[in-house]
Design a protein around this motif. Structure first.
Motif, PDB file in Angstrom:
ATOM      1  N   CYS A   1      30.544   7.409  -0.793  1.00  0.00           N
ATOM      2  CA  CYS A   1      30.288   8.341   0.311  1.00  0.00           C
ATOM      3  C   CYS A   1      28.943   8.079   0.981  1.00  0.00           C
ATOM      4  O   CYS A   1      28.804   8.260   2.194  1.00  0.00           O
ATOM      5  N   LEU A   2      27.940   7.635   0.235  1.00  0.00           N
ATOM      6  CA  LEU A   2      26.669   7.256   0.850  1.00  0.00           C
ATOM      7  C   LEU A   2      26.845   6.048   1.763  1.00  0.00           C
ATOM      8  O   LEU A   2      26.277   5.993   2.854  1.00  0.00           O
ATOM      9  N   HIS A   3      27.636   5.085   1.320  1.00  0.00           N
ATOM     10  CA  HIS A   3      27.945   3.922   2.174  1.00  0.00           C
ATOM     11  C   HIS A   3      28.631   4.383   3.461  1.00  0.00           C
ATOM     12  O   HIS A   3      28.261   3.956   4.561  1.00  0.00           O
ATOM     13  N   LEU A   4      29.623   5.255   3.322  1.00  0.00           N
ATOM     14  CA  LEU A   4      30.372   5.717   4.487  1.00  0.00           C
ATOM     15  C   LEU A   4      29.512   6.565   5.405  1.00  0.00           C
ATOM     16  O   LEU A   4      29.647   6.501   6.631  1.00  0.00           O
ATOM     17  N   LEU A   5      28.622   7.375   4.833  1.00  0.00           N
ATOM     18  CA  LEU A   5      27.730   8.198   5.652  1.00  0.00           C
ATOM     19  C   LEU A   5      26.825   7.347   6.536  1.00  0.00           C
ATOM     20  O   LEU A   5      26.360   7.809   7.578  1.00  0.00           O
ATOM     21  N   SER A   6      26.584   6.123   6.130  1.00  0.00           N
ATOM     22  CA  SER A   6      25.719   5.230   6.908  1.00  0.00           C
ATOM     23  C   SER A   6      26.381   4.714   8.176  1.00  0.00           C
ATOM     24  O   SER A   6      25.700   4.346   9.132  1.00  0.00           O
ATOM     25  N   VAL A   7      27.734   4.698   8.179  1.00  0.00           N
ATOM     26  CA  VAL A   7      28.422   4.013   9.285  1.00  0.00           C
ATOM     27  C   VAL A   7      29.547   4.815   9.939  1.00  0.00           C
ATOM     28  O   VAL A   7      29.911   4.551  11.080  1.00  0.00           O
ATOM     29  N   GLU A   8      30.108   5.795   9.215  1.00  0.00           N
ATOM     30  CA  GLU A   8      31.254   6.534   9.741  1.00  0.00           C
ATOM     31  C   GLU A   8      30.823   7.901  10.269  1.00  0.00           C
ATOM     32  O   GLU A   8      29.654   8.284  10.170  1.00  0.00           O
ATOM     33  N   ASP A   9      31.783   8.653  10.811  1.00  0.00           N
ATOM     34  CA  ASP A   9      31.539  10.018  11.257  1.00  0.00           C
ATOM     35  C   ASP A   9      31.073  10.835  10.048  1.00  0.00           C
ATOM     36  O   ASP A   9      31.850  11.065   9.116  1.00  0.00           O
ATOM     37  N   PRO A  10      29.810  11.289  10.028  1.00  0.00           N
ATOM     38  CA  PRO A  10      29.297  11.943   8.820  1.00  0.00           C
ATOM     39  C   PRO A  10      30.011  13.238   8.461  1.00  0.00           C
ATOM     40  O   PRO A  10      30.181  13.544   7.280  1.00  0.00           O
ATOM     41  N   GLU A  11      30.454  13.998   9.469  1.00  0.00           N
ATOM     42  CA  GLU A  11      31.153  15.241   9.174  1.00  0.00           C
ATOM     43  C   GLU A  11      32.490  14.962   8.493  1.00  0.00           C
ATOM     44  O   GLU A  11      32.864  15.634   7.529  1.00  0.00           O
ATOM     45  N   LEU A  12      33.207  13.971   8.965  1.00  0.00           N
ATOM     46  CA  LEU A  12      34.477  13.587   8.362  1.00  0.00           C
ATOM     47  C   LEU A  12      34.272  13.117   6.923  1.00  0.00           C
ATOM     48  O   LEU A  12      35.035  13.470   6.019  1.00  0.00           O
ATOM     49  N   VAL A  13      33.228  12.330   6.704  1.00  0.00           N
ATOM     50  CA  VAL A  13      32.934  11.826   5.356  1.00  0.00           C
ATOM     51  C   VAL A  13      32.665  12.982   4.395  1.00  0.00           C
ATOM     52  O   VAL A  13      33.178  13.014   3.263  1.00  0.00           O
ATOM     53  N   ILE A  14      31.884  13.958   4.840  1.00  0.00           N
ATOM     54  CA  ILE A  14      31.543  15.079   3.973  1.00  0.00           C
ATOM     55  C   ILE A  14      32.747  15.971   3.702  1.00  0.00           C
ATOM     56  O   ILE A  14      32.922  16.489   2.591  1.00  0.00           O
ATOM     57  N   ARG A  15      33.615  16.149   4.700  1.00  0.00           N
ATOM     58  CA  ARG A  15      34.833  16.921   4.455  1.00  0.00           C
ATOM     59  C   ARG A  15      35.672  16.237   3.367  1.00  0.00           C
ATOM     60  O   ARG A  15      36.217  16.907   2.487  1.00  0.00           O
ATOM     61  N   ALA A  16      35.756  14.924   3.425  1.00  0.00           N
ATOM     62  CA  ALA A  16      36.500  14.185   2.398  1.00  0.00           C
ATOM     63  C   ALA A  16      35.798  14.293   1.045  1.00  0.00           C
ATOM     64  O   ALA A  16      36.448  14.492   0.009  1.00  0.00           O
ATOM     65  N   PHE A  17      34.478  14.185   1.050  1.00  0.00           N
ATOM     66  CA  PHE A  17      33.708  14.294  -0.196  1.00  0.00           C
ATOM     67  C   PHE A  17      33.941  15.646  -0.866  1.00  0.00           C
ATOM     68  O   PHE A  17      34.142  15.727  -2.088  1.00  0.00           O
ATOM     69  N   GLU A  18      33.912  16.712  -0.082  1.00  0.00           N
ATOM     70  CA  GLU A  18      34.087  18.062  -0.643  1.00  0.00           C
ATOM     71  C   GLU A  18      35.424  18.192  -1.364  1.00  0.00           C
ATOM     72  O   GLU A  18      35.494  18.731  -2.483  1.00  0.00           O
ATOM     73  N   VAL A  19      36.478  17.707  -0.725  1.00  0.00           N
ATOM     74  CA  VAL A  19      37.804  17.805  -1.336  1.00  0.00           C
ATOM     75  C   VAL A  19      37.902  16.920  -2.573  1.00  0.00           C
ATOM     76  O   VAL A  19      38.413  17.331  -3.622  1.00  0.00           O
ATOM     77  N   ARG A  20      37.357  15.699  -2.478  1.00  0.00           N
ATOM     78  CA  ARG A  20      37.489  14.757  -3.591  1.00  0.00           C
ATOM     79  C   ARG A  20      36.682  15.185  -4.814  1.00  0.00           C
ATOM     80  O   ARG A  20      37.116  14.970  -5.953  1.00  0.00           O
ATOM     81  N   ILE A  21      35.521  15.782  -4.600  1.00  0.00           N
ATOM     82  CA  ILE A  21      34.733  16.181  -5.770  1.00  0.00           C
ATOM     83  C   ILE A  21      35.403  17.364  -6.473  1.00  0.00           C
ATOM     84  O   ILE A  21      35.388  17.459  -7.693  1.00  0.00           O
ATOM     85  N   MET A  22      36.046  18.245  -5.699  1.00  0.00           N
ATOM     86  CA  MET A  22      36.772  19.346  -6.324  1.00  0.00           C
ATOM     87  C   MET A  22      37.959  18.829  -7.135  1.00  0.00           C
ATOM     88  O   MET A  22      38.228  19.287  -8.246  1.00  0.00           O
ATOM     89  N   LYS A  23      38.667  17.858  -6.581  1.00  0.00           N
ATOM     90  CA  LYS A  23      39.794  17.263  -7.305  1.00  0.00           C
ATOM     91  C   LYS A  23      39.313  16.552  -8.564  1.00  0.00           C
ATOM     92  O   LYS A  23      39.913  16.692  -9.647  1.00  0.00           O
ATOM     93  N   LEU A  24      38.233  15.806  -8.444  1.00  0.00           N
ATOM     94  CA  LEU A  24      37.689  15.038  -9.556  1.00  0.00           C
ATOM     95  C   LEU A  24      37.273  15.936 -10.719  1.00  0.00           C
ATOM     96  O   LEU A  24      37.473  15.606 -11.886  1.00  0.00           O
ATOM     97  N   LEU A  25      36.698  17.094 -10.387  1.00  0.00           N
ATOM     98  CA  LEU A  25      36.190  17.996 -11.415  1.00  0.00           C
ATOM     99  C   LEU A  25      37.246  18.989 -11.919  1.00  0.00           C
ATOM    100  O   LEU A  25      36.950  19.843 -12.754  1.00  0.00           O
ATOM    101  N   GLY A  26      38.473  18.874 -11.400  1.00  0.00           N
ATOM    102  CA  GLY A  26      39.541  19.756 -11.857  1.00  0.00           C
ATOM    103  C   GLY A  26      39.575  21.099 -11.154  1.00  0.00           C
ATOM    104  O   GLY A  26      40.214  22.042 -11.644  1.00  0.00           O
TER     105      GLY A  26
END
Length: 252
Positions: free
Chosen positions: A119-144
């Motif tokens: 996500c840090l790599h993606l934040l450097s080059v992609e739409d940061p809001e989109l990256v963070i929305r994906a990060f939020e969902v993925r970290i919740m899934k990862l942690l159960g």
């Protein structure tokens, strides 16, 4: 084991005394590690440019009673694309605060570490809001903590129609009929609910081809920030700064 080496990302930094810094490092094998970098703020220190927020590197540590001591640091990446952009920096700080809240010490956190690195790599080059929305969902899934989105968490009926709601307290979506069962539920479209499910399984490296409207981004942000705060049992302070920054930009 007094001396050890580990790959990590600095997710929190605070100055200590005149020359030192205390940092929190998210590592792959040891989880969250708190350490002191002695003398790193001195002008001639070799660690001066490395002991910074978001530095990804190899750290040599000495195990102390309360804090580890960083004896050496070899930088791998510093993500200048984030540091040079206020929006990207704000979202990265938010991500670091969430990681700091969920990461634990002394456990294998390799999946969490690699999610942060991608996500840090993606934040450097992609739409940061989109990256963070994906990060939020993925970290919740990862942690159960992935919310219940397949049907209404209250009555069990399918989520249909154009409008739905999301209850952080109940941990999932509510149909239109049950949306009043939680006065604090965030109202959203069914399309937003479906996008949340899609983000949970989408290839992060292909985020740029994902079609997400500004309304979806806004609704997912409201839903996930409330949900994450519920899981952490505290308000995410950096989320307030992002909102104030967006208000200034919209009014400018």
């Amino acid at each position: 084991m007094k001396h050890y080496k580990t790959e990590g990302i600095i997710i929190r930094v605070s100055d200590y005394n005149e020359a030192d810094r205390i940092v929190t490092i998210l590592t792959s094998g040891y989880g969250k590690v708190q350490a002191i970098a002695k003398g790193c703020r001195k002008p001639k220190s070799r660690k001066r440019g490395l002991i910074q927020l978001f530095t990804h590197g190899e750290f040599a540590l000495y195990k102390g009673r309360n804090l580890e001591t960083i004896t050496q640091c070899e930088g791998k990446q510093s993500f200048p694309g984030i540091r040079g952009d206020l929006d990207r920096m704000a979202y990265a700080v938010y991500m670091a605060e969430v990681l700091d809240g969920f990461a634990v010490s002394g456990e294998d956190q390799s999946e969490l570490f690699y999610l942060a690195l991608v996500c840090l790599h993606l934040l450097s080059v992609e739409d940061p809001e989109l990256v963070i929305r994906a990060f939020e969902v993925r970290i919740m899934k990862l942690l159960g903590y992935m919310p219940h989105l397949d049907d209404c968490v209250y009555c069990g009926n399918p989520l249909t129609g154009l409008q739905a709601a999301f209850s952080s307290h109940m941990g999932g979506g509510l149909c239109k009929t049950c949306s009043t069962s939680d006065p604090e539920a965030a109202v959203c479209t069914l399309g937003t609910m479906n996008m949340l499910k899609q983000l949970s399984r989408w290839d992060l490296k292909r985020l740029r081809v994902l079609k997400m409207t500004p309304k979806m981004k806004r609704e997912i942000g409201e839903i996930m920030q409330q949900y994450i705060s519920q899981r952490l049992e505290k308000r995410i302070r950096s989320a307030d700064f992002i909102q104030s920054l967006a208000s200034v930009q919209n009014n400018g």
